[in-house]
Design a protein around this motif. Sequence first.
Motif, PDB file in Angstrom:
ATOM      1  N   ASN A  59       7.033  -8.545  -5.884  1.00 56.68           N
ATOM      2  CA  ASN A  59       7.927  -9.509  -6.520  1.00 56.68           C
ATOM      3  C   ASN A  59       7.614 -10.958  -6.169  1.00 56.68           C
ATOM      4  OD1 ASN A  59       9.624  -7.878  -8.141  1.00 56.68           O
ATOM      5  ND2 ASN A  59      10.683  -7.163  -6.301  1.00 56.68           N
ATOM      6  N   ASN A  60       6.655 -11.183  -5.289  1.00 53.26           N
ATOM      7  CA  ASN A  60       6.253 -12.539  -4.928  1.00 53.26           C
ATOM      8  C   ASN A  60       5.565 -13.180  -6.135  1.00 53.26           C
ATOM      9  OD1 ASN A  60       4.974 -14.869  -3.999  1.00 53.26           O
ATOM     10  ND2 ASN A  60       4.267 -13.934  -2.098  1.00 53.26           N
ATOM     11  N   PRO A  61       6.119 -14.265  -6.682  1.00 53.65           N
ATOM     12  CA  PRO A  61       5.514 -14.877  -7.883  1.00 53.65           C
ATOM     13  C   PRO A  61       4.157 -15.532  -7.633  1.00 53.65           C
ATOM     14  CG  PRO A  61       7.310 -16.234  -7.070  1.00 53.65           C
ATOM     15  CD  PRO A  61       7.315 -14.975  -6.239  1.00 53.65           C
ATOM     16  N   HIS A  62       3.792 -15.724  -6.362  1.00 51.21           N
ATOM     17  CA  HIS A  62       2.522 -16.363  -6.015  1.00 51.21           C
ATOM     18  C   HIS A  62       1.519 -15.354  -5.472  1.00 51.21           C
ATOM     19  CE1 HIS A  62       4.584 -20.127  -6.638  1.00 51.21           C
ATOM     20  NE2 HIS A  62       5.521 -19.726  -5.805  1.00 51.21           N
ATOM     21  N   ALA A  63       1.698 -14.086  -5.847  1.00 45.88           N
ATOM     22  CA  ALA A  63       0.853 -13.035  -5.282  1.00 45.88           C
ATOM     23  C   ALA A  63       0.712 -11.880  -6.258  1.00 45.88           C
ATOM     24  CB  ALA A  63       1.479 -12.521  -3.984  1.00 45.88           C
ATOM     25  N   CYS A  64      -0.239 -11.003  -5.926  1.00 45.32           N
ATOM     26  CA  CYS A  64      -0.353  -9.761  -6.683  1.00 45.32           C
ATOM     27  C   CYS A  64      -1.096  -8.723  -5.850  1.00 45.32           C
ATOM     28  CB  CYS A  64      -1.037  -9.967  -8.028  1.00 45.32           C
ATOM     29  SG  CYS A  64      -2.815 -10.112  -7.954  1.00 45.32           S
ATOM     30  N   PHE A  65      -0.864  -7.491  -6.202  1.00 45.67           N
ATOM     31  CA  PHE A  65      -1.636  -6.380  -5.671  1.00 45.67           C
ATOM     32  C   PHE A  65      -2.656  -6.023  -6.733  1.00 45.67           C
ATOM     33  CE2 PHE A  65       1.401  -5.106  -2.381  1.00 45.67           C
ATOM     34  CZ  PHE A  65       0.562  -4.500  -1.459  1.00 45.67           C
ATOM     35  N   LEU A  66      -3.897  -5.893  -6.339  1.00 45.87           N
ATOM     36  CA  LEU A  66      -4.901  -5.296  -7.208  1.00 45.87           C
ATOM     37  C   LEU A  66      -5.028  -3.836  -6.789  1.00 45.87           C
ATOM     38  CD1 LEU A  66      -7.776  -7.939  -7.310  1.00 45.87           C
ATOM     39  CD2 LEU A  66      -6.012  -7.502  -9.033  1.00 45.87           C
ATOM     40  N   ILE A  67      -5.130  -2.963  -7.756  1.00 46.07           N
ATOM     41  CA  ILE A  67      -5.337  -1.551  -7.459  1.00 46.07           C
ATOM     42  C   ILE A  67      -6.528  -1.048  -8.249  1.00 46.07           C
ATOM     43  CG2 ILE A  67      -2.927  -1.047  -6.865  1.00 46.07           C
ATOM     44  CD1 ILE A  67      -2.645   0.186  -9.701  1.00 46.07           C
ATOM     45  N   ALA A  68      -7.192  -0.051  -7.692  1.00 49.87           N
ATOM     46  CA  ALA A  68      -8.294   0.615  -8.386  1.00 49.87           C
ATOM     47  C   ALA A  68      -7.913   2.072  -8.537  1.00 49.87           C
ATOM     48  CB  ALA A  68      -9.593   0.498  -7.601  1.00 49.87           C
ATOM     49  N   GLN A  69      -8.086   2.569  -9.733  1.00 47.19           N
ATOM     50  CA  GLN A  69      -7.825   3.970 -10.019  1.00 47.19           C
ATOM     51  C   GLN A  69      -9.148   4.628 -10.378  1.00 47.19           C
ATOM     52  OE1 GLN A  69      -4.066   4.964 -10.337  1.00 47.19           O
ATOM     53  NE2 GLN A  69      -3.618   3.772 -12.153  1.00 47.19           N
ATOM     54  N   LEU A  70      -9.349   5.800  -9.850  1.00 44.71           N
ATOM     55  CA  LEU A  70     -10.516   6.609 -10.176  1.00 44.71           C
ATOM     56  C   LEU A  70     -10.025   8.008 -10.496  1.00 44.71           C
ATOM     57  CD1 LEU A  70     -12.842   5.388  -7.300  1.00 44.71           C
ATOM     58  CD2 LEU A  70     -13.208   4.969  -9.725  1.00 44.71           C
ATOM     59  N   SER A  71     -10.345   8.466 -11.670  1.00 51.72           N
ATOM     60  CA  SER A  71      -9.920   9.801 -12.106  1.00 51.72           C
ATOM     61  C   SER A  71      -8.420   9.991 -11.908  1.00 51.72           C
ATOM     62  CB  SER A  71     -10.696  10.884 -11.349  1.00 51.72           C
ATOM     63  OG  SER A  71     -12.070  10.730 -11.562  1.00 51.72           O
ATOM     64  N   GLN A  72      -7.630   9.056 -12.369  1.00 53.18           N
ATOM     65  CA  GLN A  72      -6.164   9.108 -12.323  1.00 53.18           C
ATOM     66  C   GLN A  72      -5.605   9.068 -10.900  1.00 53.18           C
ATOM     67  OE1 GLN A  72      -4.679   8.831 -15.170  1.00 53.18           O
ATOM     68  NE2 GLN A  72      -6.410   9.263 -16.497  1.00 53.18           N
ATOM     69  N   GLN A  73      -6.432   8.754  -9.896  1.00 51.93           N
ATOM     70  CA  GLN A  73      -5.999   8.693  -8.502  1.00 51.93           C
ATOM     71  C   GLN A  73      -6.003   7.245  -8.039  1.00 51.93           C
ATOM     72  OE1 GLN A  73      -8.712  10.585  -5.755  1.00 51.93           O
ATOM     73  NE2 GLN A  73      -7.630   9.850  -3.966  1.00 51.93           N
ATOM     74  N   LEU A  74      -4.960   6.854  -7.307  1.00 52.33           N
ATOM     75  CA  LEU A  74      -4.953   5.533  -6.693  1.00 52.33           C
ATOM     76  C   LEU A  74      -5.990   5.551  -5.578  1.00 52.33           C
ATOM     77  CD1 LEU A  74      -3.781   2.703  -6.499  1.00 52.33           C
ATOM     78  CD2 LEU A  74      -1.992   3.617  -5.020  1.00 52.33           C
ATOM     79  N   ALA A  75      -7.057   4.816  -5.773  1.00 49.14           N
ATOM     80  CA  ALA A  75      -8.195   4.859  -4.855  1.00 49.14           C
ATOM     81  C   ALA A  75      -8.189   3.714  -3.855  1.00 49.14           C
ATOM     82  CB  ALA A  75      -9.496   4.835  -5.654  1.00 49.14           C
ATOM     83  N   SER A  76      -7.664   2.561  -4.258  1.00 53.99           N
ATOM     84  CA  SER A  76      -7.726   1.392  -3.389  1.00 53.99           C
ATOM     85  C   SER A  76      -6.669   0.378  -3.810  1.00 53.99           C
ATOM     86  CB  SER A  76      -9.118   0.751  -3.475  1.00 53.99           C
ATOM     87  OG  SER A  76      -9.219  -0.358  -2.612  1.00 53.99           O
ATOM     88  N   CYS A  77      -6.255  -0.438  -2.859  1.00 50.50           N
ATOM     89  CA  CYS A  77      -5.355  -1.553  -3.161  1.00 50.50           C
ATOM     90  C   CYS A  77      -5.675  -2.708  -2.229  1.00 50.50           C
ATOM     91  CB  CYS A  77      -3.887  -1.146  -3.034  1.00 50.50           C
ATOM     92  SG  CYS A  77      -3.362  -0.745  -1.354  1.00 50.50           S
ATOM     93  N   ILE A  78      -5.331  -3.898  -2.677  1.00 44.81           N
ATOM     94  CA  ILE A  78      -5.501  -5.099  -1.861  1.00 44.81           C
ATOM     95  C   ILE A  78      -4.504  -6.135  -2.373  1.00 44.81           C
ATOM     96  CG2 ILE A  78      -7.367  -6.040  -3.299  1.00 44.81           C
ATOM     97  CD1 ILE A  78      -8.682  -7.001  -0.607  1.00 44.81           C
TER      98      ILE A  78
END
Length: 174
Positions: A59-78
């Motif tokens: 919910n931070n308006p000055h931020a975001c999470f990037l996520i990577a999905q591989l084969s419908q699986q959450l593989a990574s976040c930052i």
Amino acid sequence: MKIDIDLTTPQVEKAALHQAQAISDLINLTYRGTGGWTTEAAIIQGDRTNRQEIEKALNNPHACFLIAQLSQQLASCIYVAREKEHAFIGFFSVHPSLQQQGLGKFMLAQAEALAYHSLGVQKFVMFVISQRPELIAFYHRRGYRSTGRIEAYPSYLGIPKISDLTIEYLEKVV
């Protein structure tokens, strides 16, 4: 079990609020689970985060999470957040079964690009556990340098199993 991945196909996107629990689960598995080279289970007990903390970050308006999905699986976040004249990078996780295949390097580069191009910052800051030389070396190989700022390990990140646990700040300027 290590799973081979094809890094030409990760789907990287900004995370949505409904993904908070999955992100929290991935972070806890990565840092407090028993697999992968990033686990801290031998030196820290308790969860690294929870759904509420991730929702607040999302919910931070000055931020975001990037996520990577591989084969419908959450593989990574930052997580990338603008703080004054720099971007803070945190909650960086790669599923233990997908580590040491380049996904972490790829995601860190994606976060830095987002911070540089979308947030307009040229300095990235993060903290790592001082007693994790292999993790610090990973970031040094990516251009991060120690700032000299070292603090006591914050209790909200889990309960240390060893005495005198500390965190240190790293930064990279582009």
